[in-house]
Design a protein around this motif. Structure first.
Motif, short mmCIF file in Angstrom:
data_model
loop_
_atom_site.label_atom_id
_atom_site.label_comp_id
_atom_site.label_asym_id
_atom_site.label_seq_id
_atom_site.Cartn_x
_atom_site.Cartn_y
_atom_site.Cartn_z
N ASP A 308 3.09 3.82 -8.68
CA ASP A 308 2.49 4.64 -7.61
C ASP A 308 1.79 3.73 -6.60
O ASP A 308 1.84 2.51 -6.70
N GLY A 309 1.13 4.34 -5.63
CA GLY A 309 0.50 3.57 -4.56
C GLY A 309 -0.60 2.64 -5.02
O GLY A 309 -1.00 1.72 -4.30
N GLU A 310 -1.12 2.86 -6.24
CA GLU A 310 -2.15 1.97 -6.79
C GLU A 310 -1.53 0.92 -7.69
O GLU A 310 -2.25 0.12 -8.30
N GLY A 311 -0.21 0.95 -7.84
CA GLY A 311 0.45 -0.03 -8.70
C GLY A 311 0.54 0.40 -10.15
O GLY A 311 0.95 -0.38 -11.01
N ALA A 312 0.15 1.65 -10.47
CA ALA A 312 0.22 2.13 -11.86
C ALA A 312 1.67 2.52 -12.19
O ALA A 312 2.34 3.19 -11.39
#
Ligand code: HEC
Ligand code: HEC
Length: 572
Positions: A308-312
């Motif tokens: 996702d956009g947070e890198g998760a």
């Protein structure tokens, strides 16, 4: 303490440490020691960086490149709609005129105490983007979805939005690799954290380890240019709609053919072999993805796991993405690829072959008698080498004790510190003066149009406050010689845009046109006259670059970059 140590200490503390002027040839180009941990192929890395620097698709509007403000000897010499002032009202869409300079005029320009007949805190900056809110990207499309936002009253006229203008003058990127800290106030940290200019520890980029994506914090030293490159791309005044994020930028740029709008010369020193001859952009098969895969280690891009956009990690999700909110490893790590590639390209922008360099290498005929007089005055009576010293002409360089000296950043009294504190107390980075004939207007506020005006400013001891400048006695011959010497710091390769300073075609916005918008999506925005900066191959232009003072004075014949050629780029 031995007398030798005492002497060394004294020299270091008084700044007398031999920082002789010398040729830049042979001075090693600074580089992050850990670069090899990430980079697989330097040649591909520089090609990637050059394409990204010049690519107009990078900005949110699909028309703004880094080069848009750094196309002219690494700087910007436009004279239309370039004024800003964060503190006061100012006129917009004005054509700069010689009579407006310098920004502080004295009855006797050599006497700081004489009557001030004009003074303004305005700045000559660079026009960037309209203020707009970011909504989303559309893969395969350079223009992003955005919404018009109300800006300061100055950046609107007759009911239309105008482009924002930066509140400092754009310095040249040429030779910026030699300075420890970039930006006028040095805020581009020497340690690159993978994401932004600040240098503070960040969660890190994603690497593949044992088949899994894991976080790897980045701490790349001697990388101020990478820190710097992470700034403008997200800056709402320069290249970005408000609220855009790195993964979205990665997803957009990776979906676009490199330099798709622009012509690349077959003779381009870096991109020529990849150019689409007779067309625009690079040939089939050369994509940003392929350049990244050649340039960087596979562990940085090989995973197809989506995040996702947070890198998760999005469990069970692999490329292709179903929405613009799912990202590949390569898209997520784009902040790193972008910044490191731009650093590598700008590290090849080394200008070390001026008449001055040749003179220092032993060619005694390379400088005229007047230029040699100017050099002596620069070193002696003018005391310019207190700060502008060494091969780089600045004590902000790595060779001047890693920039750790009190002349790297100085208050020279250009403006009151209350208007712009710079690095603190009105101190700004000591400019390297190479090619300075071509990089006007001068100083962080762009308030001096000519080198003659700069020399008078120094002769009177600066304009404001207790600054580091001591006034000096001079006659008109001394001052003319100083100017002649500074003009001898011009490298012909820069003067003619020859390799390594050759480049793809570019279109830049010039004067605002108030009778309509350029883009149907933003009807309330003012249009622009777009002008062409033509592509050069390694051999450069046949005519020398126009200077800022020449453009200001209306001289356009016998020069290149005259801001009069109509744009040929098919604007999106
Ligand atoms: C809208 C105009 C604009 C755009 C677009 C732009 N810059 Fe700049 N650039 C500036 C200005 C203005 C400064 C000085 C800002 C400051 O020091 O506070 C600057 C400073 C720099 C410096 C520091 C040079 C020095 O001597 O300190 C470098 C390097 C640079 N820019 C490279 C880039 C790169 C790379 C990009 C694209 C990622 C870019 N610029 C995009 C206007 C622009
Ligand atoms: C005490 C340090 C110091 C001394 C001495 C000094 N300079 Fe500077 N110079 C600077 C700094 C710092 C800047 C940037 C100042 C700013 O914009 O606020 C600068 C900027 C300049 C610029 C503008 C460069 C650009 O691209 O905008 C020129 C030209 C210049 N100096 C020439 C000279 C000359 C000629 C002398 C000697 C007469 C001299 N300097 C003496 C520190 C110094």
């Amino acid at each position: 303490m031995s007398s030798r140590r005492l002497l060394l200490l004294l020299m270091a503390s008084t700044g007398l440490c031999a920082q002789q002027l010398r040729t830049l040839k042979g001075v090693p180009v600074p580089e992050p020691p850990a670069l090899g941990d990430y980079v697989a192929d330097r040649t591909a890395l520089v090609a990637l960086g050059k394409a990204l620097f010049w690519d107009m698709q990078a900005g949110s509007d699909g028309r703004t490149a880094c080069a848009s403000c750094h196309f002219h000897a690494g700087a910007d010499h436009r004279i239309e709609h370039q004024i800003a002032d964060p503190l006061h009202e100012f006129p917009t869409n004005v054509t700069l005129d010689p009579v407006m300079f310098p920004f502080r005029v004295l009855a006797d320009p050599l006497n700081r105490g004489s009557v001030v007949t004009r003074d303004t805190g305005m700045r000559v900056g660079s026009m960037g983007l309209f203020l707009r809110k970011f909504v989303d990207i559309v893969p395969g499309q350079a223009t992003e979805i955005g919404e018009e936002l109300a800006d300061r009253v100055e950046f609107s006229s007759a009911g239309r939005h105008l482009r924002q203008v930066t509140s400092r003058n754009a310095p040249t990127v040429i030779n910026s690799v030699f300075t420890v800290l970039n930006f006028w106030d040095g805020r581009a940290n020497r340690v690159f954290n993978g994401f932004d200019p600040a240098g503070d520890a960040r969660p890190g980029i994603l690497t593949v380890s044992g088949g899994q994506l894991t976080r790897a914090p980045v701490s790349l030293d001697r990388a101020s240019l990478a820190s710097q490159a992470a700034g403008p791309i997200l800056d709402t005044g320069e290249m970005s709609y408000k609220g855009r994020t790195w993964p979205k930028i990665g997803k957009k740029i990776l979906s676009l053919p490199p330099l798709a709008l622009q012509q690349v010369a077959a003779g381009d020193s870096v991109l020529g072999s990849m150019a689409r001859v007779g067309g625009r952009g690079l040939r089939d098969g050369v994509s940003y993805e392929s350049l990244i895969r050649s340039a960087f280690a596979p562990a940085l891009w090989e995973s197809s796991q989506l995040v996702d956009g947070e890198g998760a990690v999005l469990a069970g999700r692999n490329a292709p993405a179903r929405s613009t909110s799912e990202f590949t490893q390569q898209e997520y790590n784009f902040s790193f690829f972008w910044s490191v590639a731009l650093m590598a390209y700008q590290s090849t922008s080394v200008s070390n072959d001026s008449p001055f360099d040749r003179f220092m290498e032993g060619d005694s005929g390379a400088l005229t008698a007047e230029e040699q007089d100017g050099m002596r005055f620069f070193q002696n009576n003018g005391r310019c080498t207190t700060c502008h010293s060494g091969a780089e002409f600045t004590r902000a360089s790595f060779s001047a004790g890693n920039g750790r000296n009190n002349r790297a950043f100085q208050n020279t009294g250009v403006r009151p510190a209350s208007e712009d504190a710079g690095r603190g107390n009105g101190s700004f980075k000591t400019s390297g003066l190479r090619n300075v004939a071509l990089t006007g207007p001068y100083m962080h506020n762009g308030g001096q149009a000519t080198l003659e005006q700069v020399v008078e400013f120094y002769a009177r001891g600066g304009d404001f406050g207790n600054n580091g400048i001591r006034s000096f006695n001079s006659n008109s011959a001394n001052r003319a010689a100083l100017v002649a010497f500074m003009k001898a710091l011009t490298d012909e390769r820069v003067l003619y845009d020859r390799a390594p300073f050759d480049h793809p075609e570019l279109c830049v916005p010039n004067r605002h046109l108030m009778n309509g918008s350029d883009t149907a999506a933003f009807p309330a925005s003012a249009g622009n006259a777009w002008v062409s900066v033509p592509a050069t191959g390694a051999g450069g232009h046949s005519l020398p670059l126009q200077t800022f003072a020449e453009l200001l004075g209306g001289r356009s014949t016998g020069r290149s970059h005259t801001m009069t050629d109509p744009c040929t780029v098919p604007l999106p």
